[in-house]
Scaffold this motif. Structure first.
Motif, PDB file in Angstrom:
ATOM      1  N   GLU A 166      18.272  -4.068  -9.626  1.00 11.44           N
ATOM      2  CA  GLU A 166      19.274  -4.264 -10.393  1.00 11.44           C
ATOM      3  C   GLU A 166      19.546  -2.722 -11.064  1.00 11.44           C
ATOM      4  O   GLU A 166      20.264  -1.644 -11.144  1.00 11.44           O
ATOM      5  CB  GLU A 166      20.171  -4.947 -11.642  1.00 11.44           C
ATOM      6  CG  GLU A 166      20.740  -5.200 -12.103  1.00 11.44           C
ATOM      7  CD  GLU A 166      22.534  -4.636 -10.686  1.00 11.44           C
ATOM      8  OE1 GLU A 166      23.735  -4.874 -11.356  1.00 11.44           O
ATOM      9  OE2 GLU A 166      22.410  -5.484  -9.560  1.00 11.44           O
ATOM     10  N   GLY A 167      17.809  -2.255 -11.496  1.00 10.53           N
ATOM     11  CA  GLY A 167      18.130  -1.107 -12.507  1.00 10.53           C
ATOM     12  C   GLY A 167      18.280  -0.339 -11.334  1.00 10.53           C
ATOM     13  O   GLY A 167      19.034   1.233 -11.077  1.00 10.53           O
ATOM     14  N   ALA A 168      17.175  -0.495  -9.977  1.00 11.60           N
ATOM     15  CA  ALA A 168      18.116   0.623  -9.234  1.00 11.60           C
ATOM     16  C   ALA A 168      19.186   0.615  -8.620  1.00 11.60           C
ATOM     17  O   ALA A 168      19.894   1.923  -8.581  1.00 11.60           O
ATOM     18  CB  ALA A 168      16.746  -0.281  -7.769  1.00 11.60           C
ATOM     19  N   ARG A 169      19.764   0.065  -9.033  1.00  9.52           N
ATOM     20  CA  ARG A 169      21.284   0.524  -7.486  1.00  9.52           C
ATOM     21  C   ARG A 169      22.171   1.349  -9.169  1.00  9.52           C
ATOM     22  O   ARG A 169      22.649   2.001  -8.965  1.00  9.52           O
ATOM     23  CB  ARG A 169      22.165  -0.587  -8.204  1.00  9.52           C
ATOM     24  CG  ARG A 169      23.070  -1.180  -6.875  1.00  9.52           C
ATOM     25  CD  ARG A 169      23.869  -2.777  -7.510  1.00  9.52           C
ATOM     26  NE  ARG A 169      24.038  -3.223  -8.075  1.00  9.52           N
ATOM     27  CZ  ARG A 169      25.392  -3.176  -9.173  1.00  9.52           C
ATOM     28  NH1 ARG A 169      26.384  -2.294  -8.124  1.00  9.52           N
ATOM     29  NH2 ARG A 169      25.762  -3.979 -10.419  1.00  9.52           N
ATOM     30  N   ARG A 170      21.871   0.829 -10.288  1.00 10.60           N
ATOM     31  CA  ARG A 170      22.709   1.034 -11.856  1.00 10.60           C
ATOM     32  C   ARG A 170      22.353   2.722 -12.104  1.00 10.60           C
ATOM     33  O   ARG A 170      22.916   3.487 -12.574  1.00 10.60           O
ATOM     34  CB  ARG A 170      22.429   0.572 -13.051  1.00 10.60           C
ATOM     35  CG  ARG A 170      23.213  -1.064 -12.647  1.00 10.60           C
ATOM     36  CD  ARG A 170      23.000  -2.104 -14.209  1.00 10.60           C
ATOM     37  NE  ARG A 170      23.780  -2.761 -13.342  1.00 10.60           N
ATOM     38  CZ  ARG A 170      24.642  -3.413 -14.477  1.00 10.60           C
ATOM     39  NH1 ARG A 170      25.547  -2.611 -14.956  1.00 10.60           N
ATOM     40  NH2 ARG A 170      25.405  -4.702 -14.287  1.00 10.60           N
ATOM     41  N   TYR A 171      20.834   2.678 -11.641  1.00  7.71           N
ATOM     42  CA  TYR A 171      20.171   4.226 -12.606  1.00  7.71           C
ATOM     43  C   TYR A 171      20.229   5.071 -11.338  1.00  7.71           C
ATOM     44  O   TYR A 171      19.961   6.549 -11.588  1.00  7.71           O
ATOM     45  CB  TYR A 171      19.358   4.060 -12.960  1.00  7.71           C
ATOM     46  CG  TYR A 171      18.919   3.093 -13.968  1.00  7.71           C
ATOM     47  CD1 TYR A 171      19.967   3.128 -15.171  1.00  7.71           C
ATOM     48  CD2 TYR A 171      17.297   2.729 -14.204  1.00  7.71           C
ATOM     49  CE1 TYR A 171      19.609   2.350 -16.161  1.00  7.71           C
ATOM     50  CE2 TYR A 171      17.614   1.480 -15.615  1.00  7.71           C
ATOM     51  CZ  TYR A 171      18.893   1.606 -17.061  1.00  7.71           C
ATOM     52  OH  TYR A 171      18.400   1.298 -17.353  1.00  7.71           O
ATOM     53  N   GLY A 172      20.705   4.986 -10.061  1.00  6.65           N
ATOM     54  CA  GLY A 172      20.348   5.572  -8.367  1.00  6.65           C
ATOM     55  C   GLY A 172      21.335   6.949  -9.153  1.00  6.65           C
ATOM     56  O   GLY A 172      20.718   8.262  -8.245  1.00  6.65           O
ATOM     57  N   ASP A 173      22.633   7.042  -9.267  1.00  5.41           N
ATOM     58  CA  ASP A 173      23.597   8.598  -9.634  1.00  5.41           C
ATOM     59  C   ASP A 173      22.804   9.176 -10.551  1.00  5.41           C
ATOM     60  O   ASP A 173      23.341  10.391 -10.709  1.00  5.41           O
ATOM     61  CB  ASP A 173      25.021   7.933 -10.229  1.00  5.41           C
ATOM     62  CG  ASP A 173      25.067   7.050 -11.161  1.00  5.41           C
ATOM     63  OD1 ASP A 173      23.588   6.908 -12.079  1.00  5.41           O
ATOM     64  OD2 ASP A 173      26.478   6.968 -11.785  1.00  5.41           O
ATOM     65  N   LYS A 174      21.963   8.578 -11.061  1.00  5.94           N
ATOM     66  CA  LYS A 174      21.017   9.558 -11.994  1.00  5.94           C
ATOM     67  C   LYS A 174      19.338  10.331 -11.519  1.00  5.94           C
ATOM     68  O   LYS A 174      19.094  10.951 -12.368  1.00  5.94           O
ATOM     69  CB  LYS A 174      20.895   9.055 -13.405  1.00  5.94           C
ATOM     70  CG  LYS A 174      22.147   8.156 -14.799  1.00  5.94           C
ATOM     71  CD  LYS A 174      21.732   7.382 -15.100  1.00  5.94           C
ATOM     72  CE  LYS A 174      22.736   7.444 -16.349  1.00  5.94           C
ATOM     73  NZ  LYS A 174      23.603   6.098 -15.451  1.00  5.94           N
ATOM     74  N   SER A 175      19.117   9.784 -10.396  1.00  2.30           N
ATOM     75  CA  SER A 175      17.908   9.929  -9.396  1.00  2.30           C
ATOM     76  C   SER A 175      16.410   9.620 -10.867  1.00  2.30           C
ATOM     77  O   SER A 175      16.098  10.703 -10.033  1.00  2.30           O
ATOM     78  CB  SER A 175      17.773  11.575  -9.813  1.00  2.30           C
ATOM     79  OG  SER A 175      18.320  11.914  -9.199  1.00  2.30           O
ATOM     80  N   ILE A 176      17.207   8.681 -11.258  1.00  3.13           N
ATOM     81  CA  ILE A 176      16.312   7.335 -11.295  1.00  3.13           C
ATOM     82  C   ILE A 176      16.094   6.906 -10.524  1.00  3.13           C
ATOM     83  O   ILE A 176      16.720   5.788 -10.383  1.00  3.13           O
ATOM     84  CB  ILE A 176      16.914   7.098 -12.681  1.00  3.13           C
ATOM     85  CG1 ILE A 176      16.726   8.019 -13.742  1.00  3.13           C
ATOM     86  CG2 ILE A 176      15.510   5.620 -13.000  1.00  3.13           C
ATOM     87  CD1 ILE A 176      17.195   7.340 -14.750  1.00  3.13           C
ATOM     88  N   LEU A 177      14.913   6.377  -9.716  1.00  2.00           N
ATOM     89  CA  LEU A 177      13.597   5.306  -9.126  1.00  2.00           C
ATOM     90  C   LEU A 177      13.413   3.770 -10.135  1.00  2.00           C
ATOM     91  O   LEU A 177      12.551   4.438 -10.640  1.00  2.00           O
ATOM     92  CB  LEU A 177      13.130   5.588  -7.802  1.00  2.00           C
ATOM     93  CG  LEU A 177      13.920   7.190  -7.446  1.00  2.00           C
ATOM     94  CD1 LEU A 177      12.729   7.581  -6.134  1.00  2.00           C
ATOM     95  CD2 LEU A 177      15.207   6.682  -6.700  1.00  2.00           C
ATOM     96  N   CYS A 178      13.364   2.553  -9.487  1.00  3.71           N
ATOM     97  CA  CYS A 178      13.598   1.570  -9.347  1.00  3.71           C
ATOM     98  C   CYS A 178      12.475   1.120  -9.132  1.00  3.71           C
ATOM     99  O   CYS A 178      12.802   0.713  -7.930  1.00  3.71           O
ATOM    100  CB  CYS A 178      14.007   0.978 -11.043  1.00  3.71           C
ATOM    101  SG  CYS A 178      14.664   1.613 -11.435  1.00  3.71           S
ATOM    102  N   TYR A 179      11.447   0.178  -9.201  1.00  2.00           N
ATOM    103  CA  TYR A 179      10.336  -0.659  -8.745  1.00  2.00           C
ATOM    104  C   TYR A 179       9.660  -1.667  -9.177  1.00  2.00           C
ATOM    105  O   TYR A 179       9.535  -1.689 -10.286  1.00  2.00           O
ATOM    106  CB  TYR A 179       9.798   0.304  -8.152  1.00  2.00           C
ATOM    107  CG  TYR A 179       9.603   1.581  -7.215  1.00  2.00           C
ATOM    108  CD1 TYR A 179       9.093   1.909  -6.051  1.00  2.00           C
ATOM    109  CD2 TYR A 179       9.538   2.518  -8.370  1.00  2.00           C
ATOM    110  CE1 TYR A 179      10.078   3.157  -5.811  1.00  2.00           C
ATOM    111  CE2 TYR A 179       9.976   3.846  -7.721  1.00  2.00           C
ATOM    112  CZ  TYR A 179      10.409   4.187  -6.164  1.00  2.00           C
ATOM    113  OH  TYR A 179      10.353   5.510  -5.308  1.00  2.00           O
ATOM    114  N   ALA A 180       9.649  -2.875  -7.792  1.00  4.26           N
ATOM    115  CA  ALA A 180       8.889  -4.071  -9.119  1.00  4.26           C
ATOM    116  C   ALA A 180       7.510  -4.111  -8.300  1.00  4.26           C
ATOM    117  O   ALA A 180       7.289  -3.679  -7.287  1.00  4.26           O
ATOM    118  CB  ALA A 180       9.887  -5.276  -9.499  1.00  4.26           C
ATOM    119  N   VAL A 181       6.563  -3.892  -8.903  1.00  6.96           N
ATOM    120  CA  VAL A 181       5.167  -3.988  -8.397  1.00  6.96           C
ATOM    121  C   VAL A 181       4.396  -5.118  -8.559  1.00  6.96           C
ATOM    122  O   VAL A 181       4.464  -5.969  -9.706  1.00  6.96           O
ATOM    123  CB  VAL A 181       4.351  -2.838  -8.628  1.00  6.96           C
ATOM    124  CG1 VAL A 181       2.938  -2.896  -8.390  1.00  6.96           C
ATOM    125  CG2 VAL A 181       4.645  -1.491  -8.691  1.00  6.96           C
TER     126      VAL A 181
END
Length: 306
Positions: free
Chosen positions: A206-221
């Motif tokens: 969900e963070g990947a979706r919400r922060y995408g317009d700020k050029s912030i990438l999110c991953y679960a590892v």
């Protein structure tokens, strides 16, 4: 599933990382285990690293060890993820020193805690520490991450959240068990841990979706089956068996380092990455946008007054 629990030989190693001069990084739980190995690799590649941990004494010991090993010195950031007040203080302390953050490794975690353990705000210790604390920290640092994206060589900041193969064993989210409830005892410590690791994965997606317009990438590892202090609540028999089943801590750092700094993972925003440095697939719940929005809204409500 077998290739996650018994992964193929790594093809990515810490030596393959680019020079990280000018990058500012936070690693939660950086004083031990996978976190310490992550800090070590980052320092070796010239990043400026904030080592976030509860215990100053243990953190300073780790910083000294790392300086001996790398010649570089990490910076201690006091952080207790089981207290939202501590999370806010840590974020404020960081922001008083830095305006940009290029990579946030939400690495810290607790596993199989006794059922009588709760966070300061009354959450199940595993849910509160692994999910709520990291969610709040990330939200408090979003502006710094957005600023970091503008000066990053690849034009992005990254948030790497350590989930687990335990996420595969969760049976969805049992919302009532996030705090004290009879069903917590029915689930038990292991199922509560699996739930928290699935929660990490859902939040990352969900963070990947919400922060995408700020050029912030999110991953679960999923770092792999790694021998660390996480197993301190295991039984004597489980600890004995794990001696032969678990991999050394440096292996556990590989997948999150790959997510955090390598150019090929720019195309994997919102994904679940598995050992070692490969694209994987989590439970279906991670990819359910309605559940992601529901959990995000719930977590925002939980932290809004802190």
């Amino acid at each position: 599933m077998l290739r996650v629990l018994v992964p193929p030989t790594p093809t990515f190693f810490a030596k393959d990382m680019p020079d990280l001069t000018g990058r500012v990084v936070i690693v939660t739980g950086g004083n031990t285990g996978i976190g310490k190995e992550t800090v070590k690799a980052l320092l070796e590649h010239n990043a400026k690293v904030y080592l976030a941990a509860r215990s100053r004494a243990k953190a300073e010991a780790a910083i000294a060890d790392l300086k001996t090993a790398t010649g570089k010195e990490a910076i201690f950031l006091e952080l207790d993820l089981s207290s939202l007040a501590s999370v806010r203080r840590a974020a404020e302390e960081f922001l008083s020193k830095e305006h940009e953050l290029h990579v946030l490794f939400n690495n810290a975690g607790v596993m199989w805690c006794p059922l009588d353990q709760f966070t300061t705000e009354g959450y199940d210790m595993q849910w509160g520490t692994n999910v709520v604390g990291h969610f709040f920290l990330t939200e408090l640092l979003v502006l710094a991450l957005a600023a970091g994206a503008k000066t990053s060589p690849d034009g992005h900041a990254r948030v790497v959240t350590t989930s687990s193969s335990g996420a595969y064993f969760a049976s969805g989210l049992q919302w009532e068990t996030f705090k004290a409830h009879p069903n917590r005892h029915k689930m038990g410590p292991k199922a509560l841990y699996f739930q928290s690791k699935l929660g990490n994965a859902i939040v990352a997606r969900e963070g990947a979706r919400r922060y995408g317009d700020k050029s912030i990438l999110c991953y679960a590892v999923d770092p792999g089956s790694i021998k660390t202090e996480l197993q301190r609540h295991a039984s004597a028999f489980e600890k004995f068996a794990m001696r032969y089943l678990l991999y050394p801590a440096p292996y556990g750092a590989l997948t999150q380092l790959w997510a955090g700094v390598m150019p090929e993972t720019l195309q994997l925003n919102g994904e679940f990455l598995v050992p070692y440095a490969r694209l994987g697939r989590c439970r279906a719940e991670m990819y359910d946008p309605r559940l992601g929005e529901q959990l995000w809204t719930h977590l925002k409500e939980q932290v809004k007054d802190h």
